[in-house]
Design a protein around this motif. Structure first.
Motif, PDB file in Angstrom:
ATOM      1  N   ILE A  35       0.868  -1.180   0.000  1.00  0.00           N
ATOM      2  CA  ILE A  35       0.000   0.000   0.000  1.00  0.00           C
ATOM      3  C   ILE A  35       0.902   1.226   0.000  1.00  0.00           C
ATOM      4  CG2 ILE A  35      -1.720   1.293   1.345  1.00  0.00           C
ATOM      5  CD1 ILE A  35      -2.711  -1.429   2.430  1.00  0.00           C
ATOM      6  N   VAL A  36       0.622   2.171  -0.867  1.00  0.00           N
ATOM      7  CA  VAL A  36       1.451   3.383  -0.963  1.00  0.00           C
ATOM      8  C   VAL A  36       0.696   4.531  -0.304  1.00  0.00           C
ATOM      9  CG1 VAL A  36       2.759   4.885  -2.508  1.00  0.00           C
ATOM     10  CG2 VAL A  36       2.308   2.498  -3.167  1.00  0.00           C
ATOM     11  N   GLY A  37       1.261   5.092   0.776  1.00  0.00           N
ATOM     12  CA  GLY A  37       0.650   6.215   1.488  1.00  0.00           C
ATOM     13  C   GLY A  37       0.101   5.802   2.834  1.00  0.00           C
ATOM     14  N   ALA A  38       0.617   6.435   3.904  1.00  0.00           N
ATOM     15  CA  ALA A  38       0.133   6.115   5.264  1.00  0.00           C
ATOM     16  C   ALA A  38      -0.713   7.251   5.813  1.00  0.00           C
ATOM     17  CB  ALA A  38       1.309   5.793   6.195  1.00  0.00           C
ATOM     18  N   GLY A  39      -1.760   7.608   5.046  1.00  0.00           N
ATOM     19  CA  GLY A  39      -2.824   8.474   5.560  1.00  0.00           C
ATOM     20  C   GLY A  39      -4.000   7.572   5.911  1.00  0.00           C
ATOM     21  N   TYR A  40      -5.170   8.170   6.095  1.00  0.00           N
ATOM     22  CA  TYR A  40      -6.336   7.341   6.459  1.00  0.00           C
ATOM     23  C   TYR A  40      -6.626   6.265   5.411  1.00  0.00           C
ATOM     24  CZ  TYR A  40      -7.642  11.314   9.553  1.00  0.00           C
ATOM     25  OH  TYR A  40      -7.669  12.308  10.485  1.00  0.00           O
TER      26      TYR A  40
END
Ligand SMILES: Cc1cc2nc3c(=O)[nH]c(=O)nc-3n(C[C@H](O)[C@H](O)[C@H](O)COP(=O)(O)OP(=O)(O)OC[C@H]3O[C@@H](n4cnc5c(N)ncnc54)[C@H](O)[C@@H]3O)c2cc1C
Length: 458
Positions: A35-40
């Motif tokens: 998964i690319v991106g550690a936002g919500y």
């Protein structure tokens, strides 16, 4: 060192402990799901995937630190609706699809509250609803008509309620205040506690989160990162307003800025005048959105949509001296004269992702194993949870009620190249500002500038 991981928000400043990311770990050669991106969006997707398929290896790759983007610096409205729902409801042939998303979004607010309670994430969740205040006289009949229309569309009487001027002023001491449209489907949260808490829960579950690891290219079954190449059976992109940092993704999502300020903690007498006793979030019906919440430590956090920079320029942090922030602070003190002497202690901003059709999307290609979700246009605190559940189901090949929502595969065409993109975004901002100013000055609807604004936003 810490500065580069600080997004400048009050929310990050109020987190306990250090903002430094976890020590950098060696990257795996292969994972089942990357998964690319550690936002919500990225973290909720990892959360539901790890719940539905605990045996899969899941890794999240984050360019900066958990919640560095919009998820760690937003207005904290966990809304029970999403962009595009009203447009669907307005089309008889698609109203049922609109109602399905609306109902799913209302339920999403409770889902987030329940998961936080279950997982021990104290994000100051308080479901006090939201007040859209009629700040112009002509808002009153329009809001009342809207409530009637919602009932005809299948909503319940308690989903949207009209508050007369006395009741509305009792709830929020904002000026002017001719009444308000109230919906209980919104919670006030501390955004950074939510995103950092999710990161903690995932790590405890065995999901790897690689911070300081930017992804520059996504190929079928392969990610190219700043720290090496990783093979993955499935790859999910959750990069919202930062999406064009990945090769081949230019002009998918336009980075649009929103600016916020927060006051010092306010005294009891000030809060007696302002109200918001249930920590209701609040705004009004102007086009260039404003939004506010009473924080758990009794500050007022308030924001407004701002602009776009030529060439989709992305600013990692916003200079606290940015003049757009003066405008937001002036707006706040204009609406609440009781705040004239109150100190503004924090000023920040961030970027959100706007797709060409201005509504969220979720997509997963079974052939390439690549998927993505986003496009919330500044309304993603709740919507990212629903989108993540849809994306998790699509990724695992599950056929559920969620995978039938109208967001699935509703991917917009790309934005126009420059200078057309800049001219279009500027025109929307200008028409909206112009229409709002005229309406506040004359007390009448701005048909010309308002009409142009509607045409551009579609
Ligand atoms: C000031 C502001 C106020 C807002 N207020 C509200 C509100 O009150 N209510 C509401 O519903 N919504 C609000 N929003 C919008 C909401 O915050 C977003 O819709 C939501 O946080 C989007 O989450 P996300 O995970 O999709 O994106 P983000 O939180 O932006 O996360 C994307 C992550 O991906 C990382 N990343 C980007 N590119 C790469 C790469 N190439 N490689 C690795 N990692 C990468 C980024 O560093 C970032 O951490 C607001 C937004 C802003 C900016």
């Amino acid at each position: 060192m810490q500065a580069q991981f600080d997004n400048g928000s009050f929310w990050f400043d109020s987190l306990p402990g250090s903002l430094l990311p976890a020590p950098v770990e060696t990257l795996p050669a292969h994972v089942d799901i990357a998964i690319v991106g550690a936002g919500y969006t990225g973290l909720w997707t990892a959360y539901y995937l790890s719940q539905l398929a605990p045996s899969l290896s899941i890794a999240v790759f984050e360019a900066n630190t958990i919640g560095f983007g919009a998820s760690g610096r937003n207005g904290g409205w966990c809304m029970g609706t999403a962009m595009g729902v009203d447009q669907l409801l307005a089309q008889p042939a698609r109203a049922a699809q609109g109602l399905a998303i609306a109902r799913a979004m209302q339920q999403t607010v409770d889902e987030i509250g329940e998961v936080c309670a279950k997982e021990g994430i104290d994000c100051h969740f308080k479901k006090g609803g939201t007040l859209t205040v009629a700040t112009r006289h002509f808002d009153v009949p329009l809001m009342q008509q809207r409530i009637k229309a919602h009932q005809a569309q299948g909503f319940d009487a308690e989903d949207f309620v009209w508050l007369n001027a006395d009741e509305s002023k009792r709830r929020v001491g904002m000026q002017p205040n001719h009444g308000a449209l109230y919906t209980p489907h919104c919670a006030s949260i501390h955004p950074a506690h939510l995103v950092k808490g999710l990161g903690r829960v995932l790590r405890n579950r065995g999901v790897s989160i690689y911070e300081q690891t930017a992804v520059s290219r996504i190929h079928q079954h392969e990610l190219v990162t700043s720290r090496g190449v990783v093979k993955a059976a499935k790859i999910l992109r959750a990069t919202e307003g930062y999406t064009d940092s990945i090769e081949g993704q230019k002009r998918q999502l336009l980075p649009l800025y929103s600016m916020m300020v927060a006051t010092e903690p306010l005294s009891k007498s000030v809060w007696d005048a302002i109200g918001l006793r249930q920590r209701e979030t609040f705004g009004d019906a102007r086009r260039v959105t404003i939004y506010g919440q009473r924080t758990q430590d009794d500050r007022l956090a308030f924001g407004g949509r701002a602009g776009y920079y030529y060439g989709s320029k992305r600013k990692a942090v916003i200079d606290p001296q940015d003049p757009m922030l003066d405008h937001v602070a002036r707006n706040l003190k204009g609406l609440f004269p009781v705040l004239q002497g109150a100190a503004i202690t924090h000023r920040w901003g961030g970027l959100m992702g706007v797709p060409r059709h201005w509504r969220p999307f979720v997509t997963f290609d079974r052939v390439t194993g690549i998927g993505s979700a986003g496009g919330y246009v500044g309304e993603g605190v709740g919507a990212s949870n629903l989108a993540a559940r849809v994306l998790a189901d699509l990724t695992l090949g599950r056929d559920t009620a969620l995978t039938k929502l109208a967001w699935v595969d509703d991917v917009a065409r790309r934005w126009e190249p420059e200078p057309f993109r800049w001219l279009g975004a500027g025109a929307i901002q200008w028409f909206g500002d112009r229409a709002d100013r005229q309406e506040f000055q004359t007390g009448k609807r701005s048909r010309f500038w308002g009409g142009l604004f509607n045409q551009f936003v579609g």
